[in-house]
Motif scaffolding. Structure first.
Motif, PDB file in Angstrom:
ATOM      1  N   ILE A 119     107.620  78.344  11.323  1.00  0.00           N
ATOM      2  CA  ILE A 119     108.545  79.554  11.525  1.00  0.00           C
ATOM      3  C   ILE A 119     109.845  79.402  11.909  1.00  0.00           C
ATOM      4  O   ILE A 119     110.000  79.072  13.413  1.00  0.00           O
ATOM      5  CB  ILE A 119     107.478  80.326  12.587  1.00  0.00           C
ATOM      6  N   GLN A 120     110.688  79.480  11.090  1.00  0.00           N
ATOM      7  CA  GLN A 120     112.183  79.116  11.468  1.00  0.00           C
ATOM      8  C   GLN A 120     112.911  80.438  11.160  1.00  0.00           C
ATOM      9  O   GLN A 120     112.259  81.448  10.211  1.00  0.00           O
ATOM     10  CB  GLN A 120     112.694  78.030  10.555  1.00  0.00           C
ATOM     11  N   PRO A 121     114.059  80.546  11.761  1.00  0.00           N
ATOM     12  CA  PRO A 121     114.647  81.732  11.367  1.00  0.00           C
ATOM     13  C   PRO A 121     114.872  82.267  10.114  1.00  0.00           C
ATOM     14  O   PRO A 121     114.987  83.258   9.703  1.00  0.00           O
ATOM     15  CB  PRO A 121     115.972  81.709  12.282  1.00  0.00           C
ATOM     16  N   GLU A 122     115.063  81.076   9.052  1.00  0.00           N
ATOM     17  CA  GLU A 122     115.712  81.463   7.825  1.00  0.00           C
ATOM     18  C   GLU A 122     114.522  81.565   6.962  1.00  0.00           C
ATOM     19  O   GLU A 122     114.546  81.554   5.708  1.00  0.00           O
ATOM     20  CB  GLU A 122     116.662  80.116   7.474  1.00  0.00           C
ATOM     21  N   GLN A 128     108.529  85.809  20.552  1.00  0.00           N
ATOM     22  CA  GLN A 128     107.461  86.949  20.524  1.00  0.00           C
ATOM     23  C   GLN A 128     107.043  87.027  19.098  1.00  0.00           C
ATOM     24  O   GLN A 128     105.927  87.164  18.723  1.00  0.00           O
ATOM     25  CB  GLN A 128     107.897  88.247  20.891  1.00  0.00           C
ATOM     26  N   VAL A 129     108.201  87.120  17.893  1.00  0.00           N
ATOM     27  CA  VAL A 129     107.621  87.391  16.614  1.00  0.00           C
ATOM     28  C   VAL A 129     106.935  85.860  16.088  1.00  0.00           C
ATOM     29  O   VAL A 129     105.856  86.116  15.540  1.00  0.00           O
ATOM     30  CB  VAL A 129     109.020  87.180  15.768  1.00  0.00           C
ATOM     31  N   ASP A 158     116.582  84.823  21.477  1.00  0.00           N
ATOM     32  CA  ASP A 158     115.642  83.695  21.489  1.00  0.00           C
ATOM     33  C   ASP A 158     114.381  84.075  22.261  1.00  0.00           C
ATOM     34  O   ASP A 158     113.175  83.919  21.579  1.00  0.00           O
ATOM     35  CB  ASP A 158     116.156  82.563  22.304  1.00  0.00           C
ATOM     36  N   GLN A 159     114.173  84.882  22.879  1.00  0.00           N
ATOM     37  CA  GLN A 159     113.066  85.593  23.495  1.00  0.00           C
ATOM     38  C   GLN A 159     112.297  86.579  22.593  1.00  0.00           C
ATOM     39  O   GLN A 159     111.056  86.436  22.339  1.00  0.00           O
ATOM     40  CB  GLN A 159     113.038  86.711  24.776  1.00  0.00           C
ATOM     41  N   VAL A 212     112.245  85.752   8.878  1.00  0.00           N
ATOM     42  CA  VAL A 212     111.871  85.782  10.224  1.00  0.00           C
ATOM     43  C   VAL A 212     113.133  86.389  11.018  1.00  0.00           C
ATOM     44  O   VAL A 212     112.901  87.296  11.823  1.00  0.00           O
ATOM     45  CB  VAL A 212     111.515  84.448  10.890  1.00  0.00           C
ATOM     46  N   ASP A 213     114.410  85.843  10.748  1.00  0.00           N
ATOM     47  CA  ASP A 213     115.320  86.165  11.605  1.00  0.00           C
ATOM     48  C   ASP A 213     115.752  87.845  11.454  1.00  0.00           C
ATOM     49  O   ASP A 213     116.247  88.560  12.341  1.00  0.00           O
ATOM     50  CB  ASP A 213     116.652  85.537  11.290  1.00  0.00           C
ATOM     51  N   ASP A 214     115.574  88.346  10.138  1.00  0.00           N
ATOM     52  CA  ASP A 214     115.569  89.759  10.019  1.00  0.00           C
ATOM     53  C   ASP A 214     114.623  90.563  10.769  1.00  0.00           C
ATOM     54  O   ASP A 214     115.140  91.500  11.241  1.00  0.00           O
ATOM     55  CB  ASP A 214     115.205  90.208   8.539  1.00  0.00           C
ATOM     56  N   VAL A 215     113.597  89.952  11.014  1.00  0.00           N
ATOM     57  CA  VAL A 215     112.505  90.697  11.946  1.00  0.00           C
ATOM     58  C   VAL A 215     113.136  90.651  13.379  1.00  0.00           C
ATOM     59  O   VAL A 215     113.112  91.707  14.026  1.00  0.00           O
ATOM     60  CB  VAL A 215     111.055  90.069  11.962  1.00  0.00           C
ATOM     61  N   VAL A 216     113.571  89.342  13.808  1.00  0.00           N
ATOM     62  CA  VAL A 216     113.976  89.542  15.070  1.00  0.00           C
ATOM     63  C   VAL A 216     115.248  90.154  15.381  1.00  0.00           C
ATOM     64  O   VAL A 216     115.308  91.012  16.157  1.00  0.00           O
ATOM     65  CB  VAL A 216     114.656  87.938  15.324  1.00  0.00           C
TER      66      VAL A 216
END
Length: 85
Positions: A28-31, A12-13, A7-8, A71-75
């Motif tokens: 900006i959502q995880p998917e 940041q991302v 989550d943190q 975005v989730d891939d980056v996280v």
């Protein structure tokens, strides 16, 4: 080794995407897909990697980001980097 809080990392991302590319935080959502949903291009992706290297203090290998699409891939990639000591 510290436990990495995804989550943190997501925050940041998200902050980086808002700051660097003026993307609406609500988009900006995880998917969310970096290229189709957020209109980033390959140059933007490099800028994001450089920014994340500065924030994390970790060297990010281009190969580690070659499969990143959302975005989730980056996280996930950043969280994995932070787990490495």
């Amino acid at each position: 080794m510290t436990d990495v809080n995804k989550d943190q990392v997501f925050e940041q991302v998200k902050d980086a995407l808002v700051e660097l590319f003026e993307i609406d935080a609500a988009d900006i959502q995880p998917e969310a897909h970096l290229y189709t949903d957020l209109d980033l291009d390959s140059i933007d992706a490099v800028d994001l990697v450089v920014h994340l290297q500065n924030v994390t203090g970790k060297k990010i290998k281009p190969a580690e980001f070659s499969t990143v699409r959302t975005v989730d891939d980056v996280v996930t990639a950043v969280a994995e980097l932070l787990k490495e000591s």
